[in-house]
Design a protein around this motif. Structure first.
Motif, PDB file in Angstrom:
ATOM      1  N   ALA A 270       7.653  -2.239  -7.093  1.00 35.34           N
ATOM      2  CA  ALA A 270       6.329  -1.637  -7.229  1.00 35.34           C
ATOM      3  C   ALA A 270       5.303  -2.214  -6.268  1.00 35.34           C
ATOM      4  O   ALA A 270       4.261  -1.614  -6.040  1.00 35.34           O
ATOM      5  N   GLY A 271       5.563  -3.376  -5.724  1.00 31.70           N
ATOM      6  CA  GLY A 271       4.623  -3.980  -4.798  1.00 31.70           C
ATOM      7  C   GLY A 271       3.630  -4.903  -5.486  1.00 31.70           C
ATOM      8  O   GLY A 271       3.656  -5.109  -6.699  1.00 31.70           O
ATOM      9  N   VAL A 272       2.729  -5.435  -4.684  1.00 30.80           N
ATOM     10  CA  VAL A 272       1.760  -6.428  -5.139  1.00 30.80           C
ATOM     11  C   VAL A 272       0.765  -5.828  -6.133  1.00 30.80           C
ATOM     12  O   VAL A 272       0.320  -6.503  -7.057  1.00 30.80           O
ATOM     13  N   PHE A 273       0.405  -4.567  -5.945  1.00 27.66           N
ATOM     14  CA  PHE A 273      -0.592  -3.927  -6.807  1.00 27.66           C
ATOM     15  C   PHE A 273       0.085  -3.305  -8.020  1.00 27.66           C
ATOM     16  O   PHE A 273       0.077  -2.089  -8.206  1.00 27.66           O
ATOM     17  N   SER A 274       0.689  -4.150  -8.851  1.00 29.57           N
ATOM     18  CA  SER A 274       1.432  -3.642 -10.002  1.00 29.57           C
ATOM     19  C   SER A 274       1.468  -4.667 -11.123  1.00 29.57           C
ATOM     20  O   SER A 274       1.312  -5.867 -10.883  1.00 29.57           O
ATOM     21  N   LEU A 275       1.710  -4.184 -12.312  1.00 26.07           N
ATOM     22  CA  LEU A 275       1.883  -5.091 -13.445  1.00 26.07           C
ATOM     23  C   LEU A 275       3.210  -5.839 -13.346  1.00 26.07           C
ATOM     24  O   LEU A 275       3.321  -6.952 -13.848  1.00 26.07           O
ATOM     25  N   ASP A 276       4.185  -5.241 -12.695  1.00 29.17           N
ATOM     26  CA  ASP A 276       5.451  -5.950 -12.456  1.00 29.17           C
ATOM     27  C   ASP A 276       5.194  -7.229 -11.659  1.00 29.17           C
ATOM     28  O   ASP A 276       5.731  -8.296 -11.974  1.00 29.17           O
ATOM     29  N   TYR A 277       4.385  -7.136 -10.640  1.00 29.88           N
ATOM     30  CA  TYR A 277       4.055  -8.289  -9.801  1.00 29.88           C
ATOM     31  C   TYR A 277       3.322  -9.353 -10.620  1.00 29.88           C
ATOM     32  O   TYR A 277       3.643 -10.535 -10.544  1.00 29.88           O
TER      33      TYR A 277
ATOM     34  N   LEU B  98       0.839  -1.213   0.000  1.00 30.17           N
ATOM     35  CA  LEU B  98       0.000   0.000   0.000  1.00 30.17           C
ATOM     36  C   LEU B  98       0.868   1.255   0.000  1.00 30.17           C
ATOM     37  O   LEU B  98       0.551   2.239  -0.669  1.00 30.17           O
ATOM     38  N   VAL B  99       1.959   1.206   0.739  1.00 32.08           N
ATOM     39  CA  VAL B  99       2.901   2.332   0.763  1.00 32.08           C
ATOM     40  C   VAL B  99       3.539   2.500  -0.615  1.00 32.08           C
ATOM     41  O   VAL B  99       3.660   3.617  -1.132  1.00 32.08           O
ATOM     42  N   GLN B 100       3.916   1.378  -1.236  1.00 30.53           N
ATOM     43  CA  GLN B 100       4.508   1.425  -2.578  1.00 30.53           C
ATOM     44  C   GLN B 100       3.500   1.977  -3.590  1.00 30.53           C
ATOM     45  O   GLN B 100       3.855   2.772  -4.461  1.00 30.53           O
ATOM     46  N   LEU B 101       2.255   1.553  -3.488  1.00 31.32           N
ATOM     47  CA  LEU B 101       1.218   2.053  -4.388  1.00 31.32           C
ATOM     48  C   LEU B 101       1.038   3.558  -4.215  1.00 31.32           C
ATOM     49  O   LEU B 101       0.988   4.302  -5.206  1.00 31.32           O
ATOM     50  N   ALA B 102       0.970   4.013  -2.985  1.00 27.03           N
ATOM     51  CA  ALA B 102       0.820   5.449  -2.730  1.00 27.03           C
ATOM     52  C   ALA B 102       2.009   6.231  -3.290  1.00 27.03           C
ATOM     53  O   ALA B 102       1.835   7.295  -3.905  1.00 27.03           O
ATOM     54  N   ALA B 103       3.204   5.715  -3.100  1.00 26.95           N
ATOM     55  CA  ALA B 103       4.403   6.380  -3.621  1.00 26.95           C
ATOM     56  C   ALA B 103       4.368   6.454  -5.145  1.00 26.95           C
ATOM     57  O   ALA B 103       4.686   7.485  -5.737  1.00 26.95           O
ATOM     58  N   ARG B 104       3.953   5.362  -5.776  1.00 30.52           N
ATOM     59  CA  ARG B 104       3.884   5.329  -7.241  1.00 30.52           C
ATOM     60  C   ARG B 104       2.852   6.321  -7.767  1.00 30.52           C
ATOM     61  O   ARG B 104       3.116   7.059  -8.713  1.00 30.52           O
ATOM     62  N   VAL B 105       1.670   6.329  -7.163  1.00 28.36           N
ATOM     63  CA  VAL B 105       0.610   7.229  -7.631  1.00 28.36           C
ATOM     64  C   VAL B 105       1.026   8.689  -7.432  1.00 28.36           C
ATOM     65  O   VAL B 105       0.835   9.520  -8.323  1.00 28.36           O
TER      66      VAL B 105
END
Length: 158
Positions: A140-147, A33-40
């Motif tokens: 990028a974390g779990v919520f990513s296309l990389d994952y 969630l932290v990674q997602l927030a940072a990316r957005v």
């Protein structure tokens, strides 16, 4: 004579224990969630910057020629390169696709801005860089296309 009683060790330990539990609550927030927030957040900054450049291209070229004092590169080349890096980097990092590469590219943009364009805005640039360093170092974390790509490509039996 009345004795002044000190707080019991159990109440003190209880209060300290409660405090320790409360301050550790954020540790239960998933890193993804932290990674997602940072990316957005990072994607938003660079997407908005690119959109403002595209909204008035003649002004953008003037800024690169007169205000952005970039050495070693012609403003007519620097402007489209910077805009392309911001668009590409923001889209990739938003979707979490090639995120580490996108973070590295956008860190390059931040570095150029910090060193040559607006060195006095170091605190803002440090904030952007912190978000990008999180993605660069932790992914990028779990919520990513990389994952998704990693799980698909490395799935057992394939």
């Amino acid at each position: 004579m009345t004795a002044i009683s000190e707080p019991s060790s159990t109440s003190h330990a209880g209060l300290v224990g409660f405090y320790r539990r409360v301050i550790k609550l954020p540790e239960h927030i998933p890193l993804s969630l932290v990674q997602l927030a940072a990316r957005v957040a990072a994607a938003h900054v660079f997407w908005q910057s690119a959109q403002s450049k595209l909204a008035s291209w003649p002004v953008t070229l003037q800024l690169f020629a007169n205000e952005y004092n970039l050495p070693f590169i012609d403003p007519s080349i620097a402007a489209p390169l910077a805009t392309a890096a911001e668009i590409t980097g923001s889209v990739l990092i938003f979707f979490g696709l090639f995120s580490r590469l996108a973070a590295l590219m956008l860190l390059g943009v931040v570095s150029v801005i910090q060193i040559f364009v607006y060195p006095e805005n170091w605190a803002e640039h440090l904030l952007w860089a912190s978000l990008l360093f999180l993605v660069l170092t932790r992914g990028a974390g779990v919520f990513s296309l990389d994952y998704v790509a990693e799980r698909t490509l490395l799935a057992p039996g394939k």
